[in-house]
Motif scaffolding. Structure first.
Motif, PDB file in Angstrom:
ATOM      1  N   THR A 118       0.859  -1.187   0.000  1.00 15.65           N
ATOM      2  CA  THR A 118       0.000   0.000   0.000  1.00 15.65           C
ATOM      3  C   THR A 118       0.896   1.239   0.000  1.00 15.65           C
ATOM      4  O   THR A 118       2.129   1.141   0.062  1.00 15.65           O
ATOM      5  CB  THR A 118      -0.893   0.034   1.250  1.00 15.65           C
ATOM      6  N   PHE A 119       0.237   2.385  -0.054  1.00 17.74           N
ATOM      7  CA  PHE A 119       1.066   3.597  -0.172  1.00 17.74           C
ATOM      8  C   PHE A 119       1.597   4.093   1.167  1.00 17.74           C
ATOM      9  O   PHE A 119       2.334   5.056   1.207  1.00 17.74           O
ATOM     10  CB  PHE A 119       0.279   4.716  -0.895  1.00 17.74           C
ATOM     11  N   ILE A 120       1.198   3.479   2.296  1.00 19.71           N
ATOM     12  CA  ILE A 120       1.722   3.995   3.562  1.00 19.71           C
ATOM     13  C   ILE A 120       2.907   3.177   4.095  1.00 19.71           C
ATOM     14  O   ILE A 120       3.551   3.568   5.062  1.00 19.71           O
ATOM     15  CB  ILE A 120       0.637   4.110   4.663  1.00 19.71           C
ATOM     16  N   LEU A 148       8.323  13.297  -0.973  1.00 19.69           N
ATOM     17  CA  LEU A 148       9.004  12.115  -1.538  1.00 19.69           C
ATOM     18  C   LEU A 148      10.483  12.129  -1.184  1.00 19.69           C
ATOM     19  O   LEU A 148      11.069  11.095  -0.861  1.00 19.69           O
ATOM     20  CB  LEU A 148       8.817  12.077  -3.053  1.00 19.69           C
TER      21      LEU A 148
END
Lengths: 215, 431
Positions: free
Chosen positions: B50-52, B96
């Protein structure tokens, strides 16, 4: 004139004492730092004192501090500040300080022209003003009112600089090689353009100009 | 450690009690660190799809950093290490960038490794502390509290007040009690040394994993020497300005004053003898000003240095107050900055010889080999020179360090003194 000298360089101090004696003036005291200067002025009550800016112990601006204090404590004693450099901030601090007596700020080089130097010293002793052309140029240049000053003609600007240096109308006329009448006309124009009412005393006139420049 | 106690006195040394405390709290901290590291890593890895996941890994890396920071401080105050803090976290701009920096943060990963290893080392430390301290204390005081033990009835029905070992053997005889006390005392006496030894592993890990890396230390060293170089040049400029203001400028003003006065005299048609005297003074002052300016200019950059270090040193040696024997063997020409530093080192060292050493003879030896310029100044004076705070030698050492050079002093009381300066031939390293 009775003069107190505050200068930490022995060679210059001795030179000044000699020069004053030669020109018929009396150096009542020659000291090397600010505290000694204030003590000497309190003791001797001279007509004028010559003050080097950079002196011990910190070699920064103790001469200037002493000069400002002297103008407050002894309003009748003229103070001629004498330095290797011209700092605009020092000039404005010196002129902004209270004191009705004469005040001056000259480069040390000016002592080379003995006659002019003695004239300047005499003017300061008499309650007048003696500002180095460098000081005047810097004050004119650094002033935030260049927009108003830009309205002056080059000739009027020259006259203003001479005025700020402490010269009378006839003195200006001699320096710029024009007639007294022409100078009076220029001065009136300057006052009009700067929005200042003309006044009579020479010193008040200079201070008015300078106060305007400092604003 | 600064305090190294005697064998028996170690039990009462503050060091021992600090280490005992450190070993005791080491266990819960070790467990906490291990759990923190394993769970945060497992959760982040589990969420990696996932993105976390990755942001979480970066964030918990920061947590590991703080954890490691605290443990390093604890070790410094209790366990006797003196490990400096690692380099602070420097993130690239943007979210990022921050995540990327967090994932690549070596300090965080090293802290994680330490937290994992802290569990076994914490257990060992705790066990050692308990085994030796607690059993030792219990054994040494056995004779006091044994009589209050409850009755142990042996198979033959006799009441024994004492610890049972096996098969009806009880420590309730005189010799049994005495033996227990001796064992207890021995354990207590050994405890500080065992504990200190066991914690050595932890200290090593703290040093390797929680301190700055070699490259970070290098950066810090460079930052320091750069600051020194900047300060050095600023103070040099200030000194030059002071010399000009107090010396040459004042002389020139005095000169102008005298000439001006003479001019006035002549213009007035007065006493020409007086004018001549003024001009005499002015003439002397002018010559003094010239000498002063020349010395000042040479102090900024000796022109002869352009012809090479050996020529400059030859002039320097000839001007020295103490006779100087000069030997040079310079095969490769150093960069100008190195030549200047070497020259001023030699000048300052020779001045020191003349001023402080009472030497009759000095020698200067300069040679280049393997990319290094070695300058050695020795004298037969009374020695005792030190690189101390504020001394001229420490100023030189600072200046030499700005180009990665080294200055060493060998100067026993009574002499002779040998100062060696080693400089890289090029002031900037290539590659």
């Amino acid at each position: 004139m009775r003069v107190v000298i505050a200068e930490d360089s022995a060679i210059l101090r001795d030179g000044l004492v000699h020069l004053l004696a030669d020109r018929g003036h009396e150096a009542v005291a020659a000291v090397g730092d600010g505290d000694a200067l204030r003590a000497a002025v309190a003791t001797h009550e001279p007509d004028v004192c010559i003050v080097d800016i950079r002196m011990p112990p910190s070699f920064t601006d103790e001469g200037l501090r002493a000069a400002i204090a002297l103008r407050r404590e002894h309003p009748d004693v003229g103070v001629l500040v004498f330095s290797q450099y011209i700092e605009t901030r020092y000039a404005t601090e010196l002129l902004a300080g209270s004191g009705a007596g004469g005040v001056g700020y000259l480069l040390k080089d000016r002592v080379a022209d003995v006659r002019e130097f003695i004239e300047a010293l005499t003017r300061v002793a008499g309650g007048g003003t003696a500002l180095d052309p460098e000081v005047v140029a810097q004050l004119l240049g650094s002033s935030g009112r260049t927009d108003v000053l830009a309205g002056l003609t080059p000739r009027e600007r020259e006259v203003l600089e001479q005025m700020a240096a402490g010269r009378s109308n006839s003195g200006i006329a001699a320096a710029l090689v024009v007639t007294d009448r022409a100078v009076e006309k220029h001065v009136a124009n300057i006052f009009m353009k700067l929005g200042l009412p003309p006044s009579e005393g020479e010193n008040r006139r200079v201070l008015a100009v300078l106060r305007y420049l400092e604003s | 450690m600064s305090d190294s106690p005697t064998f028996a006195g170690a039990l009462f040394a503050p060091r021992t009690w600090r280490e005992f405390l450190y070993a005791l709290i080491g266990l819960p901290l070790g467990i906490a660190g291990f759990v923190f590291t394993v769970t945060t890593f497992a959760v982040s890895a589990g969420l990696a799809v996932t993105f976390i996941g990755l942001p979480l890994l970066a964030l918990t890396g920061l947590g590991a950093r703080w954890f490691g920071y605290g443990l390093r401080e604890l070790s410094n105050s209790l366990s006797g290490t003196a490990v400096p803090p690692p380099a602070p976290f420097r993130a690239h701009p943007g979210l990022l960038g921050w995540i990327g920096s967090g994932l690549q943060d070596g300090t965080a990963w090293r802290a994680r490794l330490y937290l994992l290893l802290k569990l076994p080392t914490g257990i060992i430390g705790f066990a050692a502390a308990m085994a030796f301290m607690a059993y030792g204390l219990a054994g040494a005081t056995y004779w006091i509290w044994r009589p209050f033990l409850p009755c142990n009835t042996s198979t033959d029905g006799v009441c024994h007040r004492g610890a049972g070992l096996y098969n009806d053997v009880y420590l309730d005889t005189f010799w049994g009690v005495a033996l227990t006390a001796v064992v207890g005392v021995v354990l207590l006496l050994l405890a500080p040394w065992v504990l200190h030894g066991v914690l050595t592993i932890d200290r090593l890990l703290v040093r390797v994993l929680l301190g700055p890396t070699a490259s970070a230390e290098r950066v810090q060293e460079l930052e320091q020497s750069r600051a020194q170089a900047v300060d050095d040049s600023a103070s040099t400029l200030r000194r030059i300005e002071r010399d000009l203001h107090d010396g040459t400028q004042a002389r020139l003003v005095a000169l102008a004053m005298n000439v001006g006065l003479a001019k006035e005299k002549l213009a007035e048609g007065g006493d020409s003898a007086e004018a001549r005297q003024l001009l005499d003074t002015a003439h002397t002052t002018a010559k003094e000003a010239i000498v002063e300016l020349r010395d000042l200019a040479r102090g900024i950059h000796p022109p002869v240095l352009d012809a090479g270090l050996d020529s400059a040193l030859a002039t320097l040696a000839a001007r020295s107050a103490v006779p100087v024997d000069l030997r040079t063997s310079i095969s490769a020409r150093p960069s100008p900055a190195i030549e200047t530093i070497a020259y001023f080192c030699a000048a300052e060292l020779l001045t020191n010889v003349a001023k402080h050493s009472a030497a009759h003879h000095a020698s200067v030896d300069v040679r280049t080999a393997a990319g290094v310029l070695r300058l050695q100044v020795s004298d037969d004076g009374h020695g005792g020179a030190r690189v101390g705070a504020g001394s001229g030698l420490s100023g030189l050492a600072d200046r030499v360090r700005t180009v990665d050079g080294r200055l060493s002093v060998d100067s026993p009381e009574g002499g002779p003194t040998v100062v060696t300066v080693e400089l890289p031939l090029q002031s900037t390293r290539v590659g």
